[in-house]
Design a protein around this motif. Structure first.
Motif, short mmCIF file in Angstrom:
data_model
loop_
_atom_site.label_atom_id
_atom_site.label_comp_id
_atom_site.label_asym_id
_atom_site.label_seq_id
_atom_site.Cartn_x
_atom_site.Cartn_y
_atom_site.Cartn_z
N ARG A 186 -64.67 -29.42 -5.84
CA ARG A 186 -65.99 -29.39 -6.80
C ARG A 186 -66.42 -28.06 -7.10
O ARG A 186 -66.65 -27.47 -8.35
CB ARG A 186 -67.18 -29.91 -5.86
CG ARG A 186 -67.23 -31.33 -5.69
CD ARG A 186 -68.41 -32.08 -5.49
NE ARG A 186 -69.13 -31.39 -4.29
CZ ARG A 186 -69.21 -31.85 -3.16
NH1 ARG A 186 -68.73 -33.03 -2.98
NH2 ARG A 186 -69.94 -31.45 -2.05
N ARG A 187 -66.20 -26.81 -6.26
CA ARG A 187 -66.52 -25.51 -6.55
C ARG A 187 -65.41 -25.19 -7.57
O ARG A 187 -66.04 -24.44 -8.55
CB ARG A 187 -66.41 -24.80 -5.29
CG ARG A 187 -66.58 -23.24 -5.46
CD ARG A 187 -66.60 -22.46 -4.40
NE ARG A 187 -66.66 -21.10 -4.50
CZ ARG A 187 -67.70 -20.17 -4.45
NH1 ARG A 187 -68.88 -20.90 -4.36
NH2 ARG A 187 -67.80 -18.92 -5.04
N ASP A 188 -64.17 -25.40 -7.40
CA ASP A 188 -63.10 -24.77 -8.46
C ASP A 188 -63.50 -25.20 -9.89
O ASP A 188 -63.39 -24.53 -10.74
CB ASP A 188 -61.85 -25.07 -7.81
CG ASP A 188 -61.35 -24.45 -6.63
OD1 ASP A 188 -62.09 -23.40 -6.26
OD2 ASP A 188 -60.28 -24.77 -5.92
N MET A 189 -63.63 -26.56 -9.90
CA MET A 189 -63.94 -27.28 -11.19
C MET A 189 -65.28 -26.48 -11.82
O MET A 189 -65.43 -26.59 -13.01
CB MET A 189 -64.14 -28.59 -11.13
CG MET A 189 -62.68 -29.28 -10.63
SD MET A 189 -62.73 -31.16 -10.52
CE MET A 189 -62.55 -31.41 -12.38
N ALA A 190 -66.28 -26.36 -11.01
CA ALA A 190 -67.69 -25.93 -11.36
C ALA A 190 -67.54 -24.50 -12.10
O ALA A 190 -68.08 -24.08 -12.76
CB ALA A 190 -68.72 -26.34 -10.42
N LEU A 191 -66.66 -23.66 -10.97
CA LEU A 191 -66.41 -22.25 -11.50
C LEU A 191 -65.76 -22.39 -12.94
O LEU A 191 -66.01 -21.40 -13.83
CB LEU A 191 -65.55 -21.45 -10.31
CG LEU A 191 -65.29 -19.99 -10.75
CD1 LEU A 191 -66.67 -19.42 -10.76
CD2 LEU A 191 -64.26 -19.62 -9.64
N HIS A 192 -64.67 -23.04 -13.11
CA HIS A 192 -64.03 -23.14 -14.39
C HIS A 192 -65.13 -23.54 -15.54
O HIS A 192 -65.02 -23.02 -16.57
CB HIS A 192 -62.89 -24.12 -14.34
CG HIS A 192 -62.09 -24.34 -15.81
ND1 HIS A 192 -61.42 -23.55 -16.23
CD2 HIS A 192 -62.39 -25.37 -16.54
CE1 HIS A 192 -60.88 -23.79 -17.31
NE2 HIS A 192 -61.44 -25.01 -17.54
N ALA A 193 -65.90 -24.65 -15.28
CA ALA A 193 -67.00 -24.93 -16.26
C ALA A 193 -67.82 -24.07 -16.67
O ALA A 193 -68.64 -23.76 -17.60
CB ALA A 193 -67.50 -26.23 -15.98
N SER A 194 -68.35 -23.08 -15.84
CA SER A 194 -69.32 -22.07 -15.82
C SER A 194 -69.02 -21.22 -17.08
O SER A 194 -70.00 -20.61 -17.50
CB SER A 194 -69.51 -21.46 -14.56
OG SER A 194 -68.57 -20.72 -14.00
N GLY A 195 -67.80 -21.04 -17.23
CA GLY A 195 -67.37 -19.90 -18.20
C GLY A 195 -67.84 -20.43 -19.71
O GLY A 195 -68.50 -19.79 -20.51
N ARG A 196 -68.10 -21.68 -19.71
CA ARG A 196 -68.62 -22.19 -21.11
C ARG A 196 -70.15 -21.98 -21.30
O ARG A 196 -70.76 -21.54 -22.13
CB ARG A 196 -68.43 -23.82 -21.32
CG ARG A 196 -68.84 -24.38 -22.64
CD ARG A 196 -68.59 -25.81 -22.63
NE ARG A 196 -68.91 -26.55 -21.66
CZ ARG A 196 -70.12 -27.35 -21.66
NH1 ARG A 196 -70.93 -27.13 -22.73
NH2 ARG A 196 -70.51 -28.11 -20.69
N MET A 197 -70.85 -22.08 -20.04
CA MET A 197 -72.25 -21.66 -20.00
C MET A 197 -72.70 -20.25 -20.22
O MET A 197 -73.62 -19.85 -20.60
CB MET A 197 -72.90 -22.46 -18.80
CG MET A 197 -72.61 -23.84 -18.31
SD MET A 197 -73.34 -24.81 -19.68
CE MET A 197 -75.07 -24.31 -19.92
N ARG A 198 -71.69 -19.46 -19.66
CA ARG A 198 -71.89 -18.16 -19.63
C ARG A 198 -71.66 -17.76 -21.18
O ARG A 198 -72.23 -16.83 -21.88
CB ARG A 198 -70.99 -17.11 -19.00
CG ARG A 198 -71.08 -17.37 -17.54
CD ARG A 198 -70.23 -16.61 -16.63
NE ARG A 198 -70.26 -16.84 -15.21
CZ ARG A 198 -70.98 -16.38 -14.18
NH1 ARG A 198 -71.71 -15.33 -14.58
NH2 ARG A 198 -70.85 -16.77 -13.05
#
Length: 369
Positions: A142-154
């Motif tokens: 979950r953490r790895d996938m959330a970290l990848h997705a966080s780039g879009r929010m930044r």
């Protein structure tokens, strides 16, 4: 057994918080449900046409999407214990303005304080995003996938005007705004007295999900604006939760009174958000003239890209470039439509308030469609 309303949402979601607070305050019997539930992909998503939250499913299987529409679904059926829309002109327009400011005007500090303080926030944010989005996976996945997705929010934060040049101004403005909210909620339980209105629900979106829940801005609020923090607690409580306001009941201020502390907040909207609104409308009118969409054509309705371009405006000595989203025009037009529906006496009362707070152009700055 009573069939409950189903509310598909995340606690980290800014717009989910607006509708959830309303459901809580109205004593609506509902369940929070993750959009990771198979029913969402099987039924909800095909009906809407994209993945989005919040979404409500009624006991009669009606699907309602967007916080405004969820609130208005109950309001239009006289199911509200505490009606969200005041019946007096100054209260109504002031509340709608604060709804707009909370959901849209506070997005810059909301995005900045979530995504630019990794030392305090990142572990919490990744855990929360991963937990709500993919609860079936192991924590490390979950953490790895959330970290990848966080780039879009930044990247989205930059589109809202959060850059290294603007960050000091965003922080200064938010600290001032936080102090103004704190002063207001030291004097009033809610924006307009003893009951929440649509303005409270709109403000709760940013002031809780991002600014009152993520570790760094939460600590700021608890240390510097305790009465604002108390309001965020109050908005999550099905009771009135006014223990520090002896003798107050769940009624709005009398005589359509707008207290000085709320006028201060309206002036904040004028100084910190009106310049962007004017630039947004100018760009939108230019876009409409150039593109000539059909009357029934949805503008900015793409599932992953709801902006139609960028606009520029001056704020605190910086030139900001921000995305223009038609949803914000819809929110502005809610204010303008309510103003237009007032009688002459009501408009005169509102005009005096808007002149006093520097917001008259909020009514006259209009989209051509």
């Amino acid at each position: 057994m009573t069939v409950k309303f189903k509310f598909y949402s995340w606690s980290v979601s800014l717009y989910s918080g607006k509708a959830r607070a309303y459901l809580i305050k109205q004593h609506i019997d509902f369940d929070d449900i993750s959009p990771a539930e198979p029913h969402y992909d099987a039924v909800i998503r095909p009906a809407i046409g994209r993945w989005i939250i919040p979404v409500m499913e009624t006991p009669n299987d009606e699907i309602v999407q967007d916080g405004v529409d969820i609130i208005d679904w109950f309001e239009s059926r006289d199911m509200a214990r505490l009606p969200a829309y005041p019946q007096t002109p100054r209260h109504l327009i002031a509340s709608l303005i604060m709804e707009f400011f909370g959901g849209e005007g506070l997005l810059r500090p909301a995005m900045h304080y979530r995504w630019n303080f990794d030392e305090d926030n990142l572990d919490f944010i990744l855990q929360q995003f991963g937990l709500f989005a993919m609860p079936q996976l192991a924590p490390e996945e979950r953490r790895d996938m959330a970290l990848h997705a966080s780039g879009r929010m930044r990247k989205a934060a930059v589109m809202f005007g959060v850059t290294p040049d603007t960050m000091p101004h965003i922080e200064a403005a938010y600290e001032e705004t936080m102090a103004e909210f704190d002063a207001h909620f030291a004097a009033q339980p809610y924006l307009l007295g003893g009951a929440p209105t649509i303005g409270d629900y709109g403000l709760f979106a940013a002031l809780y999900a991002h600014l009152g829940r993520d570790p760094h801005p939460l600590a700021m609020m608890q240390n510097r604006a305790q009465m604002l923090f108390r309001w965020t607690e109050r908005m999550r409580n099905p009771s009135s939760d006014m223990v520090e306001f002896i003798g107050r009941d769940e009624s709005l201020l009398g005589d359509d009174h707008v207290p000085e502390t709320l006028k201060t907040l309206l002036r904040r909207v004028a100084s910190d958000y009106l310049p962007e609104i004017e630039a947004m409308i100018a760009m939108s009118n230019d876009w409409l003239a150039e593109n000539q969409p059909a009357p029934d054509e949805v503008v900015g309705g793409e599932s992953l890209g709801r902006g139609i371009g960028m606009c520029q405006f001056e704020w605190r000595g910086e030139t900001l470039s921000v995305v223009v989203m038609p949803y914000r025009i819809f929110m502005l037009q809610r204010i303008q439509d309510a103003y237009d529906a007032l009688d002459n006496a009501g408009r005169a009362e509102v005009d005096a308030l808007l002149d006093e707070t520097g917001l008259r152009r909020l009514i006259t700055t209009r989209c051509h469609r």
